[in-house]
Design a protein around this motif. Structure first.
Motif, short mmCIF file in Angstrom:
data_model
loop_
_atom_site.label_atom_id
_atom_site.label_comp_id
_atom_site.label_asym_id
_atom_site.label_seq_id
_atom_site.Cartn_x
_atom_site.Cartn_y
_atom_site.Cartn_z
N TYR A 61 -6.66 -4.63 -8.12
CA TYR A 61 -5.64 -3.73 -8.66
C TYR A 61 -5.20 -4.21 -10.04
O TYR A 61 -5.01 -5.40 -10.25
CB TYR A 61 -4.42 -3.68 -7.74
N ARG A 62 -5.00 -3.24 -10.95
CA ARG A 62 -4.45 -3.51 -12.28
C ARG A 62 -3.24 -2.59 -12.48
O ARG A 62 -3.27 -1.42 -12.10
CB ARG A 62 -5.50 -3.24 -13.35
N TRP A 63 -2.19 -3.12 -13.07
CA TRP A 63 -0.99 -2.35 -13.39
C TRP A 63 -1.39 -1.11 -14.19
O TRP A 63 -2.18 -1.21 -15.12
CB TRP A 63 -0.03 -3.24 -14.18
N LYS A 64 -0.88 0.07 -13.84
CA LYS A 64 -1.32 1.33 -14.45
C LYS A 64 -1.11 1.38 -15.97
O LYS A 64 -1.87 2.05 -16.67
CB LYS A 64 -0.59 2.51 -13.81
N SER A 105 1.69 0.20 -4.53
CA SER A 105 0.36 0.52 -5.07
C SER A 105 0.39 1.76 -5.96
O SER A 105 -0.53 1.97 -6.76
CB SER A 105 -0.65 0.70 -3.94
N ARG A 138 0.81 -1.22 0.00
CA ARG A 138 0.00 0.00 0.00
C ARG A 138 0.85 1.27 0.00
O ARG A 138 0.49 2.26 -0.63
CB ARG A 138 -0.92 0.00 1.21
N TYR A 144 -0.11 0.87 -9.53
CA TYR A 144 -1.36 0.18 -9.84
C TYR A 144 -2.53 1.14 -9.84
O TYR A 144 -2.50 2.18 -9.19
CB TYR A 144 -1.64 -0.92 -8.80
N GLN A 145 -3.57 0.73 -10.54
CA GLN A 145 -4.85 1.44 -10.50
C GLN A 145 -5.81 0.54 -9.75
O GLN A 145 -5.96 -0.64 -10.08
CB GLN A 145 -5.35 1.68 -11.92
N GLN A 146 -6.45 1.09 -8.72
CA GLN A 146 -7.43 0.29 -7.99
C GLN A 146 -8.76 0.41 -8.71
O GLN A 146 -9.25 1.51 -8.98
CB GLN A 146 -7.58 0.76 -6.55
N GLU A 158 -10.50 -5.70 -2.86
CA GLU A 158 -9.78 -4.61 -3.53
C GLU A 158 -9.11 -5.23 -4.74
O GLU A 158 -8.37 -6.21 -4.61
CB GLU A 158 -8.72 -3.99 -2.62
#
Length: 192
Positions: A67-70, A51, A47, A54-56, A65
């Protein structure tokens, strides 16, 4: 007398921390027995540090929760295998799910992956993945994809109703995918 010794110790410590250490290889054992429970310290590190990359996704319900890699886009220029990191805060669990995104934005619920058996081979391993498969199966498939990405083997996706698409083609795509795998393994305590 203590001050020079202390300064020398600090300099030595800083020097050792900045040495280029090669990235350790992940052994098969790391992938064979997945532990989906994360440690509180690993979650805190994720976090506070990781994080950022990443895009939550906000279309999930608590306690999940996702998360995807930005760098991954909902409508990529080319088809992409986009792993999702899913945290269940109530159960202290982290799982890794595979999602295929096509250039037109579609996300097929099931698809096949063809992974080259080796650089000198013309054969492929066929892996089938469905969105309803248990996390253990997603883990095993993504582990095999990780190994193929590390070896720079050809990886192709076969979505239903579409032709074969090449996946993890560029060095940057492979590096991003491998970073996400390593974040997941750090979170679950498989590696440090």
């Amino acid at each position: 007398m203590r001050t020079p010794l202390l300064q020398l110790s600090v300099c030595l410590l800083l020097t050792l921390n900045h040495c280029d250490n090669p990235r350790p290889q992940l052994t098969a054992a790391v992938f064979e027995q997945p532990e989906f429970t994360y440690r509180a310290s690993s979650l805190l590190f994720f976090r506070n540090t990781r994080s950022y990359y990443y895009q939550q996704l906000l279309d999930t319900l608590p306690p999940l929760e996702v998360y995807r890699w930005k760098k991954y886009q909902p409508r990529p220029a080319e088809a992409q295998l986009q792993p999702l990191l899913v945290l269940n805060i109530r159960q202290d669990r982290a799982v890794f799910l595979a999602e295929l995104r096509l250039a037109d934005g579609r996300r097929p619920g099931s698809f096949r992956l063809l992974l080259e058996r080796g650089p000198d081979s013309t054969g492929y391993d066929t892996l089938t993945l469905n969105s309803t498969d248990p996390p253990q199966h997603h883990h095993q498939v993504l582990a095999r994809v990780y190994q193929a990405a590390e070896r720079e083997e050809k990886i192709r996706g076969l979505p239903p109703g579409a032709g074969a698409v090449n996946l993890l083609v560029t060095e940057q795509e492979r590096a991003d995918f491998c970073l996400v795998v390593r974040d997941y393994l750090r979170l679950t305590g498989a590696i440090d």
